[in-house]
Design a protein around this motif. Structure first.
Motif, short mmCIF file in Angstrom:
data_model
loop_
_atom_site.label_atom_id
_atom_site.label_comp_id
_atom_site.label_asym_id
_atom_site.label_seq_id
_atom_site.Cartn_x
_atom_site.Cartn_y
_atom_site.Cartn_z
N LEU A 18 0.84 -1.21 0.00
CA LEU A 18 0.00 0.00 0.00
C LEU A 18 0.88 1.26 0.00
O LEU A 18 0.61 2.22 -0.73
N GLU A 19 1.96 1.20 0.77
CA GLU A 19 2.86 2.36 0.83
C GLU A 19 3.52 2.61 -0.53
O GLU A 19 3.63 3.75 -1.00
N LEU A 20 3.95 1.52 -1.17
CA LEU A 20 4.57 1.65 -2.50
C LEU A 20 3.56 2.23 -3.50
O LEU A 20 3.87 3.14 -4.27
N GLN A 21 2.33 1.70 -3.49
CA GLN A 21 1.32 2.18 -4.44
C GLN A 21 1.03 3.66 -4.21
O GLN A 21 0.94 4.44 -5.18
N GLU A 22 0.91 4.05 -2.93
CA GLU A 22 0.64 5.48 -2.66
C GLU A 22 1.81 6.36 -3.08
O GLU A 22 1.63 7.42 -3.68
N SER A 23 3.02 5.89 -2.79
CA SER A 23 4.20 6.71 -3.14
C SER A 23 4.30 6.89 -4.65
O SER A 23 4.55 8.00 -5.15
N VAL A 24 4.13 5.79 -5.40
CA VAL A 24 4.30 5.89 -6.86
C VAL A 24 3.15 6.70 -7.47
O VAL A 24 3.36 7.50 -8.39
N ALA A 25 1.93 6.53 -6.95
CA ALA A 25 0.80 7.36 -7.46
C ALA A 25 1.15 8.83 -7.27
O ALA A 25 0.95 9.65 -8.17
N GLU A 26 1.71 9.16 -6.11
CA GLU A 26 2.04 10.57 -5.85
C GLU A 26 3.15 11.06 -6.78
O GLU A 26 3.05 12.14 -7.37
N ILE A 27 4.18 10.24 -6.95
CA ILE A 27 5.29 10.64 -7.85
C ILE A 27 4.76 10.87 -9.27
O ILE A 27 5.22 11.77 -9.98
N LEU A 28 3.78 10.06 -9.68
CA LEU A 28 3.26 10.17 -11.05
C LEU A 28 2.09 11.15 -11.15
O LEU A 28 1.54 11.36 -12.24
N GLY A 29 1.69 11.73 -10.03
CA GLY A 29 0.60 12.71 -10.05
C GLY A 29 -0.75 12.10 -10.40
O GLY A 29 -1.61 12.75 -10.98
N LYS A 30 -0.94 10.81 -10.04
CA LYS A 30 -2.22 10.14 -10.34
C LYS A 30 -2.94 9.80 -9.03
O LYS A 30 -2.33 9.76 -7.97
N GLU A 31 -4.25 9.53 -9.13
CA GLU A 31 -5.03 9.26 -7.92
C GLU A 31 -4.62 7.96 -7.23
O GLU A 31 -4.64 7.88 -6.00
N ALA A 32 -4.29 6.95 -8.03
CA ALA A 32 -4.02 5.64 -7.44
C ALA A 32 -3.05 4.85 -8.32
O ALA A 32 -2.84 5.19 -9.49
N ALA A 33 -2.48 3.81 -7.72
CA ALA A 33 -1.56 2.93 -8.47
C ALA A 33 -1.75 1.50 -8.00
O ALA A 33 -2.28 1.26 -6.90
N SER A 193 -6.60 7.04 -12.69
CA SER A 193 -7.68 7.50 -11.79
C SER A 193 -8.08 6.35 -10.86
O SER A 193 -7.80 5.18 -11.13
N ARG A 194 -8.78 6.69 -9.79
CA ARG A 194 -9.25 5.65 -8.86
C ARG A 194 -10.15 4.64 -9.59
O ARG A 194 -10.06 3.43 -9.37
N ASP A 195 -11.01 5.13 -10.50
CA ASP A 195 -11.90 4.23 -11.25
C ASP A 195 -11.11 3.27 -12.12
O ASP A 195 -11.41 2.08 -12.20
N PHE A 196 -10.11 3.83 -12.81
CA PHE A 196 -9.29 2.99 -13.69
C PHE A 196 -8.61 1.89 -12.86
O PHE A 196 -8.60 0.72 -13.24
N ILE A 197 -8.07 2.27 -11.70
CA ILE A 197 -7.34 1.29 -10.88
C ILE A 197 -8.30 0.23 -10.33
O ILE A 197 -7.95 -0.95 -10.21
N GLN A 198 -9.51 0.64 -10.05
CA GLN A 198 -10.51 -0.35 -9.58
C GLN A 198 -10.76 -1.41 -10.66
O GLN A 198 -10.80 -2.61 -10.39
N THR A 199 -10.91 -0.94 -11.90
CA THR A 199 -11.11 -1.88 -13.01
C THR A 199 -9.86 -2.75 -13.19
O THR A 199 -9.94 -3.98 -13.36
N ALA A 200 -8.71 -2.10 -13.14
CA ALA A 200 -7.43 -2.81 -13.33
C ALA A 200 -7.24 -3.88 -12.26
O ALA A 200 -6.66 -4.94 -12.52
N HIS A 201 -7.71 -3.60 -11.05
CA HIS A 201 -7.57 -4.53 -9.94
C HIS A 201 -8.23 -5.87 -10.28
O HIS A 201 -7.69 -6.95 -10.03
N ARG A 202 -9.40 -5.78 -10.87
CA ARG A 202 -10.11 -7.01 -11.24
C ARG A 202 -9.32 -7.76 -12.31
O ARG A 202 -9.14 -8.98 -12.22
N PHE A 203 -8.82 -7.03 -13.34
CA PHE A 203 -8.08 -7.73 -14.40
C PHE A 203 -6.73 -8.25 -13.91
O PHE A 203 -6.24 -9.27 -14.39
#
Ligand SMILES: Cc1ncc(COP(=O)(O)O)c(C=O)c1O
Length: 323
Positions: A18-33, A193-203
């Motif tokens: 979770l920490e890695l995902q939050e850090s990289v989302a922030e570095i890339l300026g996106k809502e989620a990773a 975006s958060r929505d995109f990552i939610q979809t990606a999570h399933r795939f």
């Protein structure tokens, strides 16, 4: 890695992931990773999340997605890849625009446009940000999503001085790798975006990329993004020194100006790439054939300046011996 606190990431309970995902989302300026095992899986989950079977995806003809992902886009997402441009330069916004279909029911609907920064097959070339802006405006006008294969976005960022978030800004989704020049053993992330990552999570689950106590690996990724970004500049210097060392060798065509980041593509006499890769390898210089007469060398944190000089001398002696 030894000290990583872990949990079951399929349940979203691994604090290090979770920490890695939050850090990289922030570095890339996106809502989620989302953490994924490989760059290939990251790209493929992105394609599947943006598109459905029967859709068309516009890609640079030189791209990794088109050339080196084992046909995954067709096999897994059921999408049709439409390659744009030729080797040697980036496709223009006009070339992409003219490839977008018009929406007749007998046509394949164009849904997604993918770019790659840096462009591996063209020797780690940096995608100019004004070109990205032109292409992004074509995509926006025509209602297409935009994905970036940023396996080496870190190198583009260090070489241009532009923050990763600036380079990633025009894109709906971005794939970045921890396991290349950054030096982590495993891992990539996709961000959006958060929505995109939610979809990606399933795939990710569907593609077999949901992992359990994977914080041990995410810890290495966190270390890599915190400690190994700035030093990529050394790899770029080493690539330039390697290309300059190879240029005068008889039988080798290496253009140092093409070594913009950490990749050196050089040409050898027609049809001899495989034989020479083996001969260089026997001297401890491990490089990859990228065509019948083209070889790729990459520099990274485990190759020192001295070893670059040694590689040049070894290649020189092989070329003299086999001339
Ligand atoms: C531009 C690019 N994208 C994606 C990938 C795939 O990464 P992986 O080897 O982790 O699947 C690579 C690997 O070399 C690459 O160069």
């Amino acid at each position: 890695m030894r000290d990583a606190i872990v949990g079951d990431d399929v349940f979203g309970e691994d604090p290090t992931v979770l920490e890695l995902q939050e850090s990289v989302a922030e570095i890339l300026g996106k809502e989620a990773a989302l953490f994924v095992p490989t760059g290939t899986m990251g790209n493929q989950i992105a394609l599947r999340s943006h598109c459905g079977p029967g859709d068309e995806v516009l890609v640079d003809r030189s791209s990794h997605i088109f050339n080196y992902e084992s046909g995954a886009a067709g096999a897994l997402a059921g999408v049709q890849l439409h390659p744009i441009g030729g080797s040697g330069d980036f496709p223009t916004a006009a070339q992409f625009a003219s490839a977008i279909r018009h929406g007749y029911y007998w046509e394949t609907p164009t849904r997604l446009l993918c770019l790659e920064n840096t462009l591996n097959k063209e020797g780690g070339r940096i995608l100019p940000q004004n070109l990205v802006a032109d292409i992004a405006s074509v995509a926006a006008d025509r209602g297409l999503r935009l994905h970036l294969d940023g396996a080496r976005l870190w190198n583009a960022s260090v070489a241009t001085g532009q923050p990763p978030a600036t380079l990633a800004e025009p894109f709906d989704s971005v794939n970045v790798c921890l396991s290349k020049g950054l030096g982590a053993p495993i891992g990539s992330l996709i961000a959006g975006s958060r929505d995109f990552i939610q979809t990606a999570h399933r795939f990710r689950k569907m593609y077999g990329g949901g992992m359990r106590q994977v914080g041990v690996v995410a810890a290495a990724g966190l270390y890599a993004v915190r400690h190994n970004l700035e030093r990529l500049a050394e790899d770029h210097d080493n690539a330039r020194i390697l290309a300059e060392g190879l240029e005068p060798i008889k039988g080798i065509d290496a253009t140092p100006e093409r070594a913009e980041t950490n990749i050196v593509m050089f040409d050898v006499p027609q049809g001899r790439a495989l034989e020479l890769v083996d001969a260089f390898g026997a001297e401890g210089v491990r490089v990859v054939p990228f065509g019948p007469s083209t070889i790729r060398a990459t520099t990274h944190k485990d190759v020192s300046r001295d070893e670059i000089q040694r590689a040049v001398s070894s290649i020189q002696s092989v070329m003299t011996r086999l001339a």
